[in-house]
Design an enzyme around this catalytic site. Structure first.
Site, short mmCIF file in Angstrom:
data_model
loop_
_atom_site.label_atom_id
_atom_site.label_comp_id
_atom_site.label_asym_id
_atom_site.label_seq_id
_atom_site.Cartn_x
_atom_site.Cartn_y
_atom_site.Cartn_z
N GLY A 181 2.13 2.51 10.72
CA GLY A 181 3.09 3.57 10.44
C GLY A 181 3.94 4.00 11.62
O GLY A 181 4.60 5.04 11.57
N ASN B 269 0.87 -1.19 0.00
CA ASN B 269 0.00 0.00 0.00
C ASN B 269 0.90 1.23 0.00
O ASN B 269 1.48 1.58 1.03
CB ASN B 269 -0.90 -0.03 1.25
CG ASN B 269 -1.80 1.18 1.35
OD1 ASN B 269 -1.89 1.98 0.40
ND2 ASN B 269 -2.47 1.34 2.48
N TRP B 270 1.00 1.85 -1.17
CA TRP B 270 1.92 2.99 -1.29
C TRP B 270 1.33 4.27 -0.70
O TRP B 270 1.99 5.31 -0.66
CB TRP B 270 2.29 3.22 -2.76
CG TRP B 270 3.24 2.19 -3.30
CD1 TRP B 270 3.89 1.21 -2.60
CD2 TRP B 270 3.66 2.04 -4.66
NE1 TRP B 270 4.68 0.47 -3.45
CE2 TRP B 270 4.56 0.96 -4.72
CE3 TRP B 270 3.36 2.72 -5.86
CZ2 TRP B 270 5.17 0.53 -5.91
CZ3 TRP B 270 3.96 2.30 -7.04
CH2 TRP B 270 4.85 1.22 -7.06
N LYS B 271 0.06 4.26 -0.32
CA LYS B 271 -0.60 5.44 0.26
C LYS B 271 -0.38 6.66 -0.65
O LYS B 271 -0.40 6.50 -1.87
CB LYS B 271 -0.13 5.65 1.70
CG LYS B 271 -0.32 4.37 2.54
CD LYS B 271 -0.11 4.55 4.02
CE LYS B 271 -0.32 3.20 4.72
NZ LYS B 271 -0.22 3.30 6.17
N GLY C 18 2.69 -1.01 4.40
CA GLY C 18 2.77 0.39 3.99
C GLY C 18 4.22 0.82 3.84
O GLY C 18 4.83 0.65 2.79
N HIS D 135 -9.78 1.53 4.99
CA HIS D 135 -8.48 1.63 5.67
C HIS D 135 -8.63 2.58 6.87
O HIS D 135 -9.36 3.56 6.80
CB HIS D 135 -7.41 2.14 4.70
CG HIS D 135 -6.03 2.02 5.26
ND1 HIS D 135 -5.54 2.91 6.18
CD2 HIS D 135 -5.05 1.11 5.04
CE1 HIS D 135 -4.30 2.55 6.51
NE2 HIS D 135 -3.99 1.45 5.83
N SER E 206 3.14 -1.97 10.57
CA SER E 206 4.61 -1.98 10.72
C SER E 206 5.24 -3.33 10.41
O SER E 206 6.21 -3.74 11.05
CB SER E 206 5.01 -1.50 12.13
OG SER E 206 4.62 -0.15 12.31
N GLU F 198 -6.10 -4.40 11.02
CA GLU F 198 -5.16 -3.31 11.25
C GLU F 198 -5.12 -2.99 12.73
O GLU F 198 -6.15 -2.63 13.31
CB GLU F 198 -5.63 -2.05 10.54
CG GLU F 198 -5.57 -2.12 9.05
CD GLU F 198 -5.81 -0.73 8.51
OE1 GLU F 198 -4.89 -0.18 7.92
OE2 GLU F 198 -6.89 -0.17 8.73
P1 PGA Z 1 2.62 0.45 7.78
O1 PGA Z 1 1.16 0.58 7.12
O2 PGA Z 1 3.21 -0.82 7.21
O3 PGA Z 1 3.34 1.67 7.36
O4 PGA Z 1 2.41 0.34 9.25
C1 PGA Z 1 0.34 -0.57 7.16
C2 PGA Z 1 -1.08 -0.28 6.83
O5 PGA Z 1 -1.44 0.86 6.57
O6 PGA Z 1 -1.88 -1.24 6.83
#
Ligand code: PGA
Length: 234
Positions: free
Chosen positions: A165, A8-10, A215, A102, A196, A159
């Site tokens: 993040g 997920n590149w956001k 992410g 999300h 993470s 999640e």
């Molecule tokens: P992250 O994001 O790997 O940066 O924690 C994961 C997510 O948004 O599901």
């Protein structure tokens, strides 16, 4: 069962970085054996066409086994909904998955369980697999908002909010117990974990989840390739 590895590149990345990401990712992999892994990339909408084209142009079969996802979808069909990207707008881009609900969409854009259920409906009608994100506190509320006949078409991503993040990944034991609960409520669909995940902790999760939503670590093609490789050699 094969593992879903979703990048997920956001709201990151620019158009001119896509080709290098793919080349480096490909160069860091041994294979993308689809019996073992399904790699999915969810770029921002503005980079979808470019990523679709780049994947098509790469001749080696590792890269064209990557599936495309969107990070969100309009809860409405095509029509007068300024700014929203509908399922119809995706035709021609071979999108197979859509992340919906999300935690960042719920937090910053105030999406409700019913919004998410409407997005699931648009996806299912179009033959796109929704990846429904849930936090452990509202698993049942989210499931009840989704039409019963749509539940089995979903993949669910658990999640852990404090882990998104932050670099503080949730323990495999907690993930295992939440995944078991989700599977009961969502009729045994595949369940992913997001929060993470990186190339150093992926091994903790491989045996307790059907995949991961990545992410931060997916922005680096070598780090993401290491995550994929761990799942290939399992
Ligand atoms: P992250 O994001 O790997 O940066 O924690 C994961 C997510 O948004 O599901």
């Amino acid at each position: 069962m094969k593992k879903y590895l979703v990048a997920n590149w956001k709201s990151n990345k620019e158009r001119n970085t896509i080709s290098t990401w793919l080349t480096t990712f490909q160069g860091s992999l041994i294979s993308l054996d689809q019996a073992k892994v399904q790699v999915v990339i969810a770029p921002p909408f503005s980079l979808l066409a470019n990523l679709h084209q780049e994947i098509g142009q790469k001749s080696k079969n590792t890269i064209n086994q990557i599936a495309l996802a969107v990070q969100d979808i309009s809860p409405f069909p095509a029509g007068s909904y300024t700014g929203a990207v509908s399922i119809t707008n995706l035709v021609g881009f071979d999108v197979e998955f859509a992340i919906v609900g999300h935690s960042e969409r719920r937090r910053y854009f105030h999406e409700t369980h019913q919004d998410v259920a409407n997005k699931v409906a648009r996806c299912v009608e179009a033959g796109i697999t929704p990846i429904v994100c849930v936090d452990d506190e509202y698993i049942s509320d989210q499931a009840s908002a989704i039409a019963p006949e749509h539940i089995e078409k979903c993949i669910v991503a658990y999640e852990e909010l404090g882990a998104i993040g932050t670099g503080h990944n949730e323990s495999a034991a907690k993930v295992k117990s939440v995944v078991e609960r989700i599977k009961l409520v969502f009729n045994q669909v595949p369940v992913l974990y997001g929060g993470s995940v990186n190339s150093s902790n992926i091994e903790e999760y491989i045996s307790v989840v059907d995949g991961v939503l990545v992410g931060t670590a997916s922005l680096d093609p070598e780090a993401f390739a290491k995550i994929v490789t761990h799942c290939l050699v399992e």
